[in-house]
Design an enzyme around this catalytic site. Structure first.
Site, PDB file in Angstrom:
ATOM      1  CB  CYS A 243      -0.894  -0.010   1.238  1.00 49.83           C
ATOM      2  SG  CYS A 243      -1.979   1.424   1.345  1.00 49.83           S
TER       3      CYS A 243
ATOM      4  CG  HIS B 272      -5.583  -2.526  -0.957  1.00 47.78           C
ATOM      5  ND1 HIS B 272      -4.497  -3.051  -0.282  1.00 47.78           N
ATOM      6  CD2 HIS B 272      -5.384  -1.179  -0.985  1.00 47.78           C
ATOM      7  CE1 HIS B 272      -3.699  -2.058   0.091  1.00 47.78           C
ATOM      8  NE2 HIS B 272      -4.217  -0.911  -0.335  1.00 47.78           N
ATOM      9  CD  GLU B 273      -6.672   1.091  -3.916  1.00 50.36           C
ATOM     10  OE1 GLU B 273      -6.795   2.136  -3.246  1.00 50.36           O
ATOM     11  OE2 GLU B 273      -5.584   0.510  -4.059  1.00 50.36           O
TER      12      GLU B 273
HETATM   13 NI    NI Z   1      -3.670   1.103  -0.116  1.00 47.79          NI
END
Ligand code: NI
Length: 185
Positions: free
Chosen positions: A107, A149-150
């Protein structure tokens, strides 16, 4: 258009539940999308969420048209602007229990680290693009992982908060010494 600073883990703005976008096809929303794209490209990211540049709105972008140096083995994901997203976990077959699988994630808000993170293998996601046109897709694998994830960034979750087995959490440069990734990924 501008490249913004990406907030790093520890910044309380990453822990907020983001607000829904109420008006589409506005100058402000187009500027936000443009800034997210510029910032993601400058960082060679596979995705970026508005809270990562300090904007408290439900907007994410993701996609890799070609090979991304941070994820060289990942299949391409269509470049997408997704506003006010809703994710539904799906079974691999109709009626089956949704399966979670673990795979490596990084990330831009957690630079230099990677972990194996459990995610649903198959999902449906729905939302809108920046013009207000609806998007609905059923996807699996890396595409499903990137979206989960986003969208986690929109509910104040960073991937370390999803890790179950911390023996698979470490520095990218140690875990993947041959990976051609920026030091600060
Ligand atoms: Ni991220």
């Amino acid at each position: 258009m501008a490249v913004h600073e990406i907030l790093k883990m520890g910044d309380p703005r990453l822990l907020r539940v983001a607000q829904p976008v109420l008006a589409f096809d506005t100058d402000a929303l187009h500027l936000l999308v443009s800034d997210l794209l510029d910032t993601m490209h400058a960082a060679s990211g596979a995705g970026l969420a508005a809270p990562q540049i300090g904007v408290d709105l439900q907007v994410v972008i993701f996609g890799t048209d070609s090979v991304n140096p941070r994820y060289p083995d990942a299949p391409p994901v269509p470049r997408t602007v997704l506003v006010n997203p809703v994710i539904t976990a799906l079974g691999l077959k109709d009626g089956a229990v949704p399966l979670q699988v673990e795979d490596w994630e990084g990330c831009l808000s957690v630079p230099g680290l990677r972990a194996k993170v459990p995610r649903f293998e198959r999902i449906r996601y729905a939302g809108f693009d920046q013009f207000g046109d609806p998007i609905e897709r059923t996807v699996d694998g890396f595409h499903a992982r990137v979206v989960q994830h986003e969208c986690d960034h929109l509910i104040g979750l960073l991937y370390p908060m999803r890790v179950r087995d911390f023996s698979h959490f470490g520095f990218t440069s140690v875990l993947f010494p041959g990976l051609d990734a920026p030091q600060d990924d």
